[in-house]
Design a protein around this motif. Sequence first.
Motif, PDB file in Angstrom:
ATOM      1  N   TRP A  34      14.079  -5.382   3.099  1.00  0.00           N
ATOM      2  CA  TRP A  34      14.579  -6.402   4.015  1.00  0.00           C
ATOM      3  C   TRP A  34      15.694  -5.830   4.889  1.00  0.00           C
ATOM      4  CZ3 TRP A  34      12.405 -11.325   3.786  1.00  0.00           C
ATOM      5  CH2 TRP A  34      11.613 -11.587   2.664  1.00  0.00           C
ATOM      6  N   THR A  60      14.716  -9.796   8.182  1.00  0.00           N
ATOM      7  CA  THR A  60      13.382  -9.301   8.495  1.00  0.00           C
ATOM      8  C   THR A  60      12.743  -8.657   7.278  1.00  0.00           C
ATOM      9  OG1 THR A  60      14.147  -8.832  10.742  1.00  0.00           O
ATOM     10  CG2 THR A  60      12.046  -7.872  10.086  1.00  0.00           C
ATOM     11  N   HIS A 116      10.076  -6.088   5.619  1.00  0.00           N
ATOM     12  CA  HIS A 116       9.438  -4.826   5.992  1.00  0.00           C
ATOM     13  C   HIS A 116       8.509  -4.354   4.881  1.00  0.00           C
ATOM     14  CE1 HIS A 116      11.866  -3.662   9.611  1.00  0.00           C
ATOM     15  NE2 HIS A 116      12.682  -4.576   9.080  1.00  0.00           N
ATOM     16  N   PRO A 127       7.597  -4.601  11.419  1.00  0.00           N
ATOM     17  CA  PRO A 127       8.005  -5.544  10.369  1.00  0.00           C
ATOM     18  C   PRO A 127       6.886  -6.525  10.029  1.00  0.00           C
ATOM     19  CG  PRO A 127       9.740  -5.316  12.005  1.00  0.00           C
ATOM     20  CD  PRO A 127       8.538  -4.603  12.560  1.00  0.00           C
ATOM     21  N   THR A 152       9.542 -12.454   9.427  1.00  0.00           N
ATOM     22  CA  THR A 152      10.947 -12.817   9.599  1.00  0.00           C
ATOM     23  C   THR A 152      11.250 -14.039   8.742  1.00  0.00           C
ATOM     24  OG1 THR A 152      10.400 -14.202  11.514  1.00  0.00           O
ATOM     25  CG2 THR A 152      11.049 -11.920  11.956  1.00  0.00           C
TER      26      THR A 152
END
Length: 210
Positions: free
Chosen positions: A118, A172, A174, A179, A182
């Motif tokens: 994140w 975000t 990942h 990415p 959100t």
Amino acid sequence: MDVPELLEAASLLVPEEIATENDLTVGDVWEYLTEDAWEVAFGLLEDLGGARHLPLGFWERMADAAEQLRMKRSAAWCHWRCHETRYGVIRADLTLRPASETRRRTPLPGAGTLRPMWDIGHRTPAGEPDLAIAALWVEVTPFLEPGGRATARLAPFTPARWQHLRPGRAITLHEGRPPAGTAVVLEVRGPAGPGALHAPVPPRHADGRG
């Protein structure tokens, strides 16, 4: 302890004034226990645990009972709640990017087994995002499809790195580049008991509460 003893011990940690949306209380739990309706009593205790923040001992006994009853989904959830009681709660409104915009093509597992990275605002000396790890639990549904949206709970690997978060903060998710999604923080709550700044991520379980 066997299952009835564990459920009885858990019920003693529930204040009598707590009630579910259907106005059921711990008194109803005791009635089910006298009838040996253990799974029904367990489900009601689980609901009562969602109505009030209960102590660690409650969730520990519930986790043990769920394992003895072979209720994998509930056992995973109770272990997760044990972790949140020790180290705090982070809930966020999570939106995944569509499959056409990210590497993920399959539904995201929502029962605490995924431990993504994140972006929570930290930066390396070079100015790059310094990502943090947190396990992910999606509320209501066991899976979240690409492009889907749901409320999620996060269990940071290093809680001290997340202490700056406040409701309204965007973070975000990942799983590589780009990415994967959100999230907007909805709730940040500290531990209910003695916490730890460097907490382990909850252990992996086969399934979880959906």
